[in-house]
Design an enzyme around this catalytic site. Sequence first.
Site, PDB file in Angstrom:
ATOM      1  N   GLY A   1       4.900  59.311  15.397  1.00 37.78           N
ATOM      2  CA  GLY A   1       5.249  60.732  15.380  1.00 37.78           C
ATOM      3  C   GLY A   1       6.582  61.035  16.036  1.00 37.78           C
ATOM      4  N   ASP A   2       7.078  62.201  15.765  1.00 41.76           N
ATOM      5  CA  ASP A   2       8.253  62.778  16.428  1.00 41.76           C
ATOM      6  C   ASP A   2       8.179  64.273  16.091  1.00 41.76           C
ATOM      7  OD1 ASP A   2      10.887  61.883  17.903  1.00 41.76           O
ATOM      8  OD2 ASP A   2      11.560  63.365  16.473  1.00 41.76           O
TER       9      ASP A   2
ATOM     10  N   ASN B   1       4.357  68.552  21.396  1.00 40.89           N
ATOM     11  CA  ASN B   1       3.589  67.472  22.002  1.00 40.89           C
ATOM     12  C   ASN B   1       4.125  67.090  23.388  1.00 40.89           C
ATOM     13  OD1 ASN B   1       3.618  64.173  22.233  1.00 40.89           O
ATOM     14  ND2 ASN B   1       1.630  65.029  21.679  1.00 40.89           N
TER      15      ASN B   1
ATOM     16  N   LYS C   1      13.988  54.330  13.351  1.00 40.87           N
ATOM     17  CA  LYS C   1      13.609  55.750  13.286  1.00 40.87           C
ATOM     18  C   LYS C   1      13.650  56.190  11.837  1.00 40.87           C
ATOM     19  CE  LYS C   1      12.687  59.213  16.104  1.00 40.87           C
ATOM     20  NZ  LYS C   1      12.135  59.182  17.468  1.00 40.87           N
TER      21      LYS C   1
ATOM     22  N   GLN D   1      16.600  54.363  20.402  1.00 41.15           N
ATOM     23  CA  GLN D   1      15.280  53.732  20.456  1.00 41.15           C
ATOM     24  C   GLN D   1      15.366  52.246  20.822  1.00 41.15           C
ATOM     25  OE1 GLN D   1      12.702  56.140  19.043  1.00 41.15           O
ATOM     26  NE2 GLN D   1      11.412  54.945  20.417  1.00 41.15           N
TER      27      GLN D   1
ATOM     28  N   SER E   1       2.534  53.679  22.352  1.00 38.38           N
ATOM     29  CA  SER E   1       2.425  53.226  20.968  1.00 38.38           C
ATOM     30  C   SER E   1       2.309  51.705  20.923  1.00 38.38           C
ATOM     31  CB  SER E   1       3.667  53.654  20.172  1.00 38.38           C
ATOM     32  OG  SER E   1       3.556  54.987  19.749  1.00 38.38           O
TER      33      SER E   1
ATOM     34  N   LYS F   1      10.406  49.828  15.745  1.00 41.41           N
ATOM     35  CA  LYS F   1       9.410  50.785  16.231  1.00 41.41           C
ATOM     36  C   LYS F   1      10.103  52.082  16.549  1.00 41.41           C
ATOM     37  CE  LYS F   1       5.340  51.957  17.652  1.00 41.41           C
ATOM     38  NZ  LYS F   1       5.470  53.083  16.688  1.00 41.41           N
TER      39      LYS F   1
ATOM     40  N   THR G   1       3.861  60.815  26.214  1.00 41.25           N
ATOM     41  CA  THR G   1       5.280  61.095  26.450  1.00 41.25           C
ATOM     42  C   THR G   1       5.434  62.096  27.599  1.00 41.25           C
ATOM     43  OG1 THR G   1       5.617  60.752  24.095  1.00 41.25           O
ATOM     44  CG2 THR G   1       7.467  61.643  25.330  1.00 41.25           C
TER      45      THR G   1
HETATM   46  P1  NDP Z   1       7.047  68.782  18.342  1.00 42.41           P
HETATM   47  O1  NDP Z   1       7.360  69.009  16.925  1.00 42.41           O
HETATM   48  O2  NDP Z   1       5.633  68.588  18.763  1.00 42.41           O
HETATM   49  O3  NDP Z   1       7.651  69.952  19.235  1.00 42.41           O
HETATM   50  C1  NDP Z   1       9.006  70.317  19.235  1.00 42.41           C
HETATM   51  C2  NDP Z   1       9.130  71.600  20.000  1.00 42.41           C
HETATM   52  O4  NDP Z   1      10.480  71.946  20.219  1.00 42.41           O
HETATM   53  C3  NDP Z   1       8.494  72.753  19.225  1.00 42.41           C
HETATM   54  O5  NDP Z   1       7.886  73.627  20.131  1.00 42.41           O
HETATM   55  C4  NDP Z   1       9.695  73.365  18.546  1.00 42.41           C
HETATM   56  O6  NDP Z   1       9.528  74.721  18.192  1.00 42.41           O
HETATM   57  C5  NDP Z   1      10.722  73.254  19.658  1.00 42.41           C
HETATM   58  N1  NDP Z   1      12.096  73.413  19.169  1.00 42.41           N
HETATM   59  C6  NDP Z   1      12.936  74.363  19.547  1.00 42.41           C
HETATM   60  N2  NDP Z   1      14.095  74.294  18.926  1.00 42.41           N
HETATM   61  C7  NDP Z   1      13.999  73.267  18.086  1.00 42.41           C
HETATM   62  C8  NDP Z   1      14.894  72.706  17.146  1.00 42.41           C
HETATM   63  N3  NDP Z   1      16.131  73.179  16.939  1.00 42.41           N
HETATM   64  N4  NDP Z   1      14.486  71.636  16.459  1.00 42.41           N
HETATM   65  C9  NDP Z   1      13.259  71.153  16.646  1.00 42.41           C
HETATM   66  N5  NDP Z   1      12.359  71.651  17.525  1.00 42.41           N
HETATM   67  C10 NDP Z   1      12.727  72.712  18.242  1.00 42.41           C
HETATM   68  O7  NDP Z   1       7.927  67.524  18.787  1.00 42.41           O
HETATM   69  P2  NDP Z   1       7.747  66.596  20.069  1.00 42.41           P
HETATM   70  O8  NDP Z   1       7.235  67.365  21.221  1.00 42.41           O
HETATM   71  O9  NDP Z   1       7.051  65.374  19.645  1.00 42.41           O
HETATM   72  O10 NDP Z   1       9.274  66.168  20.323  1.00 42.41           O
HETATM   73  C11 NDP Z   1      10.143  66.894  21.183  1.00 42.41           C
HETATM   74  C12 NDP Z   1      11.299  66.003  21.595  1.00 42.41           C
HETATM   75  O11 NDP Z   1      10.804  64.849  22.265  1.00 42.41           O
HETATM   76  C13 NDP Z   1      12.154  65.461  20.441  1.00 42.41           C
HETATM   77  O12 NDP Z   1      13.485  65.320  20.888  1.00 42.41           O
HETATM   78  C14 NDP Z   1      11.550  64.072  20.204  1.00 42.41           C
HETATM   79  O13 NDP Z   1      12.493  63.200  19.580  1.00 42.41           O
HETATM   80  C15 NDP Z   1      11.273  63.661  21.636  1.00 42.41           C
HETATM   81  N6  NDP Z   1      10.291  62.610  21.828  1.00 42.41           N
HETATM   82  C16 NDP Z   1       9.034  62.692  21.299  1.00 42.41           C
HETATM   83  C17 NDP Z   1       8.113  61.701  21.523  1.00 42.41           C
HETATM   84  C18 NDP Z   1       6.718  61.779  21.030  1.00 42.41           C
HETATM   85  O14 NDP Z   1       5.947  60.879  21.346  1.00 42.41           O
HETATM   86  N7  NDP Z   1       6.303  62.794  20.298  1.00 42.41           N
HETATM   87  C19 NDP Z   1       8.477  60.506  22.305  1.00 42.41           C
HETATM   88  C20 NDP Z   1       9.799  60.556  22.877  1.00 42.41           C
HETATM   89  C21 NDP Z   1      10.638  61.562  22.629  1.00 42.41           C
HETATM   90  P3  NDP Z   1       8.530  75.185  17.022  1.00 42.41           P
HETATM   91  O15 NDP Z   1       7.174  75.152  17.629  1.00 42.41           O
HETATM   92  O16 NDP Z   1       9.012  76.526  16.678  1.00 42.41           O
HETATM   93  O17 NDP Z   1       8.686  74.174  15.936  1.00 42.41           O
HETATM   94  O1  2IT Z   2      11.391  59.127  20.360  1.00 44.69           O
HETATM   95  C1  2IT Z   2      10.368  58.437  20.514  1.00 44.69           C
HETATM   96  O2  2IT Z   2      10.323  57.520  21.330  1.00 44.69           O
HETATM   97  C2  2IT Z   2       9.186  58.753  19.694  1.00 44.69           C
HETATM   98  N1  2IT Z   2       9.229  59.702  18.922  1.00 44.69           N
HETATM   99  C3  2IT Z   2       7.951  57.903  19.790  1.00 44.69           C
HETATM  100  C4  2IT Z   2       8.078  56.675  18.937  1.00 44.69           C
HETATM  101  C5  2IT Z   2       6.849  55.816  18.840  1.00 44.69           C
HETATM  102  O3  2IT Z   2       6.944  54.822  18.095  1.00 44.69           O
HETATM  103  O4  2IT Z   2       5.823  56.101  19.453  1.00 44.69           O
END
Ligand code: NDP
Ligand code: 2IT
Length: 443
Positions: A164-165, A239, A125, A110, A375, A89, A208
Amino acid sequence: MSYVSEVLANVIAKNPGETEFHQAAKEVLEALEPVVEKHPEYRKNALLERLTEPDRQIMFRVPWIDDKGVPHVNRGFRVQFNNAIGPYKGGLRLHPSVNLGIIKFLGFEQIFKNSLTGLPIGGGKGGSDFDPKGKSDREVFEFCRSFMTELYKYIGADVDVPAGDIGTGAREIGYMYGTYKKITGLYEGVLTGKGLSYGGSLARTEATGYGLVYLTEEMLKAHGSSLKGKTVAVSGAGNVAIYAVEKAYALGAKPVTMSDSTGWIYDPDGIDLKAVKEIKEVKRGRLSEYKAFRPKSEYSTSGHVWQVKCDVALPCATQNELNLDDAKALVKNKVTAVAEGANMPTTPEATEYLIKSGVLFAPGKAANAGGVATSALEMSQNSQRLNWTFEEVDAKLHGIMVGIYRQAAAAAEEYGHKDNLVYGANIAGFTKVANAMLAQGIQ
Ligand code: NDP
Ligand code: 2IT
């Protein structure tokens, strides 16, 4: 040489150039030193060697055609790391920086994160170096369809359940789900983060960010404090960041910063979240547009949000975005807590500096586990063919985050590192997986 040093040296030698994976492996294994010392059976059963070698890593070509008729080729990844306690997952990252080392660091983290949730999910992943930014819906669809045309062979509701990620949100999950269903004919919970009309869970979008704030509140509470009245610096505007800001407001805090990949905003009166949602969720635009909504705010393309005075910092963008200089600036400005919404956003030197300076620190595998936990709740609802209410899911999420904090704090204390959640989260997450691996024999 200690068992941990031996395994680490081997991981580095066997996986050259995978710097993020080395970084994650080092952090986890070093925290496990006292555990493997106490439990010689782990070494006897080559547990760390097996844990650091993924079950399998799949890499594939993803060809697609853009709106001008030009073909492109991206690389797709799925690393199925460990399924000792449940089906693989973990999310799918779509970002031009994606490579095998990044997917392996995320898949490795993870394993322990998923274990901490207390739910039956293993670690994996995936993703691609495809950049959804600036692409039309049709181009994104083409990519997602091509990606799933290969990935479907390796996943399934009881095998491996992606989500998603970075760069993968509801739109991408929808296209991928449609493709999986079309190819296999199966209507099953093979992906999470689905839309509500086709098997998604209420509160998964928020999970998250909300979970991060629930855990932060619990950590502050354990130290006689709370988020109420606190100024919060947040990075990211995706997100995780958006729903962290939303819940921080709900608990009486004032978030004053957010960032995207081109710049960051400082709004001393508190972030206008409606404006950010409009810019980032609806228009898929840039934070530079924020000033039009809030003329008194500042937008900057140099420096980082960590320069701003705050009580609590929530890095929610990407790995290694908070370095030693940032940590020094935060400590100078009297930050009291840092909790990681992103995966591995704080560099090892910055983490060490923050902890040594007495800052409460919650590592991502504990603090951002609310997303994957929800999830898993989506998977439960899909299996039951039922939908739970928002309140029901949110209450479970809250309980899970409080549970994670307590487990990690207890493990830290048991091994003589009271209040060090880096130790605690790694040890608690590891123990369940390790015991399952021991019980199942050398596989
Ligand atoms: P999104 O794509 O929704 O958002 C990422 C945000 O970070 C965007 O605003 C992006 O900018 C910004 N950003 C700035 N610098 C960088 C870079 N170098 N690379 C990528 N993004 C950048 O992703 P999430 O909010 O889902 O994820 C953010 C973090 O949280 C990641 O580390 C992810 O692995 C982690 N995460 C996410 C989960 C989830 O459920 N979605 C769960 C657990 C962890 P811009 O808008 O310009 O793209
Ligand atoms: O980093 C993370 O935990 C995620 N991007 C969410 C993974 C998931 O299966 O919901």
